[in-house]
Each structure stands twice: as structure tokens, then as C-alpha cells.
Design an enzyme around this catalytic site. Structure first.
Site, mmCIF file in Angstrom:
data_model
loop_
_atom_site.group_PDB
_atom_site.id
_atom_site.type_symbol
_atom_site.label_atom_id
_atom_site.label_comp_id
_atom_site.label_asym_id
_atom_site.label_seq_id
_atom_site.Cartn_x
_atom_site.Cartn_y
_atom_site.Cartn_z
ATOM 1 N N LYS A 93 0.877 -1.173 0.000
ATOM 2 C CA LYS A 93 0.000 0.000 0.000
ATOM 3 C C LYS A 93 0.905 1.210 0.000
ATOM 4 O O LYS A 93 1.652 1.453 0.948
ATOM 5 C CB LYS A 93 -0.910 0.008 1.225
ATOM 6 C CG LYS A 93 -1.883 1.175 1.175
ATOM 7 C CD LYS A 93 -2.586 1.418 2.495
ATOM 8 C CE LYS A 93 -2.777 2.906 2.674
ATOM 9 N NZ LYS A 93 -3.317 3.251 3.993
ATOM 10 N N GLY A 154 -7.780 9.330 9.466
ATOM 11 C CA GLY A 154 -8.071 9.507 10.886
ATOM 12 C C GLY A 154 -9.166 10.520 11.188
ATOM 13 O O GLY A 154 -9.488 10.751 12.347
ATOM 14 N N ALA A 181 -9.151 5.318 4.165
ATOM 15 C CA ALA A 181 -8.981 6.496 5.029
ATOM 16 C C ALA A 181 -10.243 7.332 5.174
ATOM 17 O O ALA A 181 -11.012 7.502 4.235
ATOM 18 C CB ALA A 181 -7.854 7.406 4.532
ATOM 19 N N GLY A 182 -10.433 7.830 6.368
ATOM 20 C CA GLY A 182 -11.476 8.802 6.646
ATOM 21 C C GLY A 182 -12.798 8.214 7.113
ATOM 22 O O GLY A 182 -13.707 8.950 7.462
ATOM 23 N N ASN A 203 -8.714 1.886 10.053
ATOM 24 C CA ASN A 203 -7.937 1.553 11.241
ATOM 25 C C ASN A 203 -8.486 2.280 12.471
ATOM 26 O O ASN A 203 -9.074 1.682 13.361
ATOM 27 C CB ASN A 203 -6.464 1.918 11.003
ATOM 28 C CG ASN A 203 -5.515 1.355 12.064
ATOM 29 O OD1 ASN A 203 -4.347 1.138 11.799
ATOM 30 N ND2 ASN A 203 -5.973 1.085 13.271
#
Lengths: 253, 335
Positions: A93, A154, A181-182, A203
Site C-alpha cells: 500500500k 483519521g 482512510a477517513g 484503522n
């Protein structure tokens, strides 16, 4: 499901391995989510000892190492090569961060690194924006998967630019795409799958939840719902109300 | 090595050997000595010093703040730490201050939700507590928490043990070399299954322009920081938490992050002097909760993770209660 560099995944959920209260909670979260891929950051979570690396291997899912925290192509390429050695996989990635505050990708560094790594035999998963010109260049460079962001890493905002993501999806119907993401809530993940994206990667939304294991399970269910809905040909959006029972043809009871 | 029975007025003292003179081993000796045991402490490096990770600790006794991310057991068992430490060293009970910068105030709301017993502070209340931080606008105070000076605490604990005729022998020893009951408190050197090292990095500054009287935690989504005052203008900045077992000196990145966060907290930190940097590995089990692992006559006290000073008293007490009365506390794992 679509394949990612020849690999068909059991679940469209990819989960990160950072920021959990403990490795044990991480293991339980993976089990509860049914995630099929674990991303692992190489810059910091490596080195001698490798106890944590072994814990990630022991999750029993496919590993997608990442180049998190790299700010230029050279750094990302070095990290990718280190990752290939350590985890014995061509998957990478590719993250090349352009801005320390928003963590948005540096499109120029990303393309440069993608070209080099693809030529070097890597299966590149580029963390990119919804920009179609950049997407075209990444595909031309040899990327066979794209990972557009939902929102800044995040931030938990979900899909920030639905129009842009929808057009990106439509412009590259044959390229598997992962929203990376996000995402903050399971509904964001379901949303992405319903829009036709092939998987999601997250995550913080799980690791930073008060109960990461319950949140992992919620995301696992959401991606199943989203994928099932996408396959069920969702109805279109209309401008006016349409009665679900037509007046003509109403049953006489 | 022969066993001997020492008689005191209260009856015979029972012998036990403790290997490892870090915070776990020393506190085990302290609790055991109060329960009729006479421990013999052996450490390959002798008295506590830079060779052990106890040396590099922050010394915050902050069960509530730690409980925001740690297992609830840590908050519950850590609650007694300040009273236990106060028996042997100076414990400062002025609570913990938690701050967030303007754009990270969502972090503070979340923290507040998870930290029982806190008090949100307005500007005046913050200025009253820590005048030097009066410019900050988003803060809370956890009044019940405390802190100590780790190196002083270790020295005081060694002195308290010395006063009970318990000294530290400098020698190499493994549990199998010793007869009778043994406490293995060697940390990473014990190489227990499932034990891993989690790297931490810290910086000590001399910052005489800034007066702080209690630990300050700066919340940040990426680079959280804590600042622990040591008195005389000295503060400790900590601490990174990295899943690696590399023991090399502090990285430029960690130093940048710690110093940048401190600078964001108060620009006057830019003028401070860097006295010391340090790194070490915190021994941890997969659940990040410390354990007393019982294997026959050997008790392994290990896995204190980032909670050495907070959890050593509870871990040591459970080990002592197990040996003296057979009590099986939550931290006891019988192999």
C-alpha cells in the site's frame, strides 16, 4: 468479488493494525470483523525482535504492508523494498504524504514511486485522491488497484466528496477500488460498498473506538450489507414520492 | 546454597530469592518483608540504574487517565499505587492536568467522557492551578491522581529495604540456580513466552522559565505528549510507544515529535536545555496487563508495560498474598 492482483478476498474489509489498546484486542477485533487483509506500517513497527510483526502474521489474514509516514518517493520505495523482504509479499500500500496536517497524498511523489515499484514487480495499492487524471496516470504506471480516500486519514468524516468518488468509480469500471482512510462509522463503509467500491480499508474507526471489538464486528456486518446491496441492483433516486401501492390495481379485500 | 531461618520477635522469617532489582522486584521485596518473609535480592547489575527500564519511567500515578485507553483492571488496581508508594517515598498528590490545543478539542471531549472524577476547567480555574499554562483554553483536571520521581523512588525503596536488612547482591542468577521459592522479576531478560518489548523514548529538559506542579498530558491524535515536573525546573517529556524491540538511541523523529509537542504546549520550551534522552523496552504481554505467572516454586512478575510505577504495588501485593496465603488475585496466572 473482484480480485486484487489475482487474489479474491473473503471479505471486502481491510483493517489496520495500529493504535489498539493491546495486541490482544487487535486479535479479537480481527476475529470479530472477519477482515481479510491486515495493513501494517513498516516505518516504526519493525526493527529487531519482530514480536509485533509475528503477531500480525499470526492473524492468519493476508498482509498488506504500507509506507505510512513517507513524505517522498525515495523514502516510500525504500520502505516498500524493506516490506517485501520482511513480509515476503509483492503487495504494497503506497502512501506518499504531501502535507503533514491533512495527510493528503502527494500526487507527484505517489506517481513517481508507483512507476518505480510497478516496474520492480510490486503489486501497488496507491493511496490516492478522487482525482481522475491522477488515477489514469497511476493505472498507466501499472497500478491494477486504486485506493481513493474517503476523507483525510483519521478524520472519521466518511465519504467527503461523493460526486468525485462516484465519477471515479464510473470512469474506471474494470479497476478494483478500495476506499481508504477517513471512515468513522459502519454506515460509511456500507455507503462505499453500495456505491460500487470493492472494499474499504480502515484503522482508527475500530482501534480508537471505546469497544474496538464490537466496532470491528459492526464494520464486518456493514461491509456485508453494503456488498450485498450493491449486488442487488439498488433502486434509483427519484424527485417525487411514488406510492408503494398503486391506486390502480389495489386489491379488493 | 543453604537455606537459613532468621528468627525475629514475631516468629521465623521465611526465605525467598528475588531476581531482578527493578520496580517489580523491589516492590515485591517490600510487600513480602511486611508479610513475614526475608527476601534476598539478586541483580546482575546491582542497584537500580540506567540498565533497567524502571530508570526511564515517567512516574505518573494516573490510573484514571491510563484507564481511558487501558483495560479497566489497570484503573482499578492502580488506584492504590499512590498510597503504597507514599510508604517509602515522596508522592505529590496534585492530580493530572489534561490539555488539548484548539483544533484537537474533540479529543478532550472524548477523554472527558472516559475519565471519571475529572473537572473541566475554565481559563480562571486553569490559571489558578497552573499559572504558566493560563493561555490554554481546553483543559480538565483529574484531582485524585499523583506523581513521584522514579529514580528517587527506587533509591528510597532500596533504603527502606536496607533498613529491614534486605540488600541487593550483584550476581548472575537464573531461577533454576536457586533453591526454595523464587520471584523472577527480570523484565525482558526473563524471556517469557508471549512477552514482547514495546519501545519508549523520553527526553529530560531543564526549563527553568516554566513552572509546573503536576503532570500535564497534551492530547493529540498523532503525537500525544506528557510532561512530568521533577522539581528545580527539570521536566521529563514522554513518551513514545512503538511496537519494536529495537534498543538503539532515540530517533530524530521521536525527538522532533516530543519537542514539537512541547513547543506547541508552551513556546518557552524552545529555550530549555536538553539534559538527557533515553530509550528502553517495556516488557508487555499481549493484553498489556502485568502478570504473576506461577510455575511451581517460581513466580514470574512481568509485563508491567507502561504501568511500572502504577502497577508494581498491586502486582507485588498479589504475588505476596499468593505466597503467604494462597490468594489468587486477578493478576495470578497458574501455568
Amino acid at each position: 468479488m473482484r480480485d486484487f492482483y489475482g487474489v479474491t478476498l473473503d471479505s471486502p474489509l481491510m483493517l489496520g493494525t495500529a493504535q489498539y489498546p493491546s495486541p490482544q484486542v487487535m486479535q479479537q477485533a480481527f476475529a470479530a470483523s472477519g477482515a481479510s487483509v491486515a495493513t501494517v506500517s513498516l516505518r516504526r513497527e519493525s526493527g529487531q525482535g519482530q514480536a509485533f510483526g509475528q503477531m500480525v502474521r499470526d492473524l492468519g489474514v493476508r498482509i498488506l504492508p504500507n509506507t505510512a509516514g513517507c513524505y517522498n518517493a525515495r523514502e516510500a520505495i525504500t520502505t516498500a523494498r524493506m516490506a517485501r523482504e520482511i513480509f515476503q509479499t509483492n503487495w504494497i500500500k503506497l502512501e506518499v504524504i504531501g502535507h503533514a496536517d491533512t495527510l493528503q497524498p502527494d500526487p507527484f511523489g505517489l506517481l513517481e514511486a508507483a512507476e518505480t515499484l510497478a516496474a520492480d514487480g510490486f503489486d501497488v495499492f496507491p493511496y490516492t485522491t478522487e482525482d481522475q487524471v491522477l488515477a489514469r496516470r497511476l493505472v498507466d504506471a501499472g497500478c491494477r488497484v486504486l485506493m481513493p480516500w474517503g476523507a483525510p486519514i483519521g478524520s472519521g468524516m466518511g465519504l467527503n466528496n461523493r460526486h468525485g468518488l462516484r465519477s471515479l468509480r464510473a470512469a474506471f469500471p474494470d479497476i478494483p477500488m478500495v476506499i481508504d482512510a477517513g471512515l468513522g462509522l459502519p454506515s460509511h463503509a456500507a455507503d462505499a460498498l453500495e456505491m460500487g467500491f470493492d472494499a474499504v480499508l480502515l484503522n482508527s474507526a475500530v482501534a480508537q473506538a471505546g469497544d474496538p471489538v464490537a466496532m470491528a464486528r459492526a464494520f464486518g456486518l456493514a461491509v456485508q450489507a453494503g456488498a450485498m446491496a450493491a449486488g442487488a441492483d439498488p433502486m434509483g433516486v427519484r424527485d417525487m414520492g411514488v406510492p408503494s401501492t398503486p391506486l390502480i390495481g389495489k386489491a379488493w379485500l | 546454597m543453604g537455606r537459613c531461618i532468621t528468627f525475629t520477635r514475631s516468629g521465623p522469617m521465611r526465605d525467598i530469592t528475588i531476581i531482578g532489582a527493578g520496580v517489580a522486584g523491589l516492590f515485591a521485596a517490600w510487600h513480602l518483608s511486611q508479610q513475614g518473609w526475608h527476601p534476598r535480592i539478586i541483580d546482575r547489575n546491582g542497584a537500580p540504574g540506567p540498565h533497567g527500564c524502571s530508570w526511564w519511567a515517567g512516574g505518573m500515578l494516573a490510573p484514571i487517565c491510563e484507564g481511558v485507553t487501558a483495560d479497566p483492571l489497570i484503573a482499578r488496581l492502580g488506584g492504590q499505587a499512590a498510597d503504597d508508594w507514599a510508604q517509602v517515598t515522596t508522592v505529590t498528590r496534585r492530580g493530572t492536568l489534561v490539555l488539548a490545543l484548539d483544533r484537537d478539542r474533540a479529543e478532550l471531549s472524548r477523554f472527558a467522557r472516559l475519565a471519571p472524577g475529572h473537572r473541566m476547567l475554565d481559563g480562571a480555574a486553569l490559571a489558578a492551578l497552573e499559572p504558566d499554562l493560563a493561555d490554554h483554553r481546553h483543559a480538565l483536571h483529574v484531582p485524585s491522581e499523583a506523581h513521584l520521581k522514579p529514580r528517587q523512588a527506587l533509591t528510597d525503596l532500596v533504603t527502606a529495604l536496607h533498613n529491614r536488612d534486605i540488600t541487593i547482591e550483584t550476581d548472575q542468577a537464573q531461577p533454576q540456580d536457586v533453591t526454595g521459592p523464587v520471584i523472577d522479576a527480570r523484565g525482558m531478560a526473563a524471556a517469557l513466552p508471549d512477552l514482547r518489548g514495546v519501545r519508549g523514548e523520553m527526553v529530560v529538559l531543564h526549563a527553568p522559565d516554566i513552572t509546573l506542579s503536576r503532570p500535564v498530558r497534551l492530547l493529540h491524535p498523532r503525537h500525544p505528549l506528557y510532561v512530568v515536573p521533577r522539581g528545580d525546573g527539570i521536566v521529563m517529556l514522554g513518551a513514545t510507544q512503538i511496537e519494536t524491540e529495537a534498543r538503539r538511541p532515540i530517533t530524530a523523529r521521536a525527538l522532533l515529535e516530543l519537542l514539537s509537542a512541547a513547543y506547541a504546549l508552551d513556546a518557552r520550551f524552545a529555550e530549555s536545555t536538553v539534559l538527557e534522552t533515553g530509550t528502553d523496552l517495556r516488557p508487555a504481554f499481549p493484553d498489556n496487563i502485568p502478570r504473576v505467572t506461577v510455575r511451581g516454586r517460581v513466580l514470574h512478575l512481568n509485563g508491567l508495560f507502561r504501568h511500572g510505577y502504577l502497577m508494581a504495588p498491586a502486582l507485588a501485593r498479589q504475588a505476596a498474598d499468593y505466597l503467604t496465603r494462597g490468594t489468587r488475585g486477578e493478576l495470578i496466572h497458574e501455568d
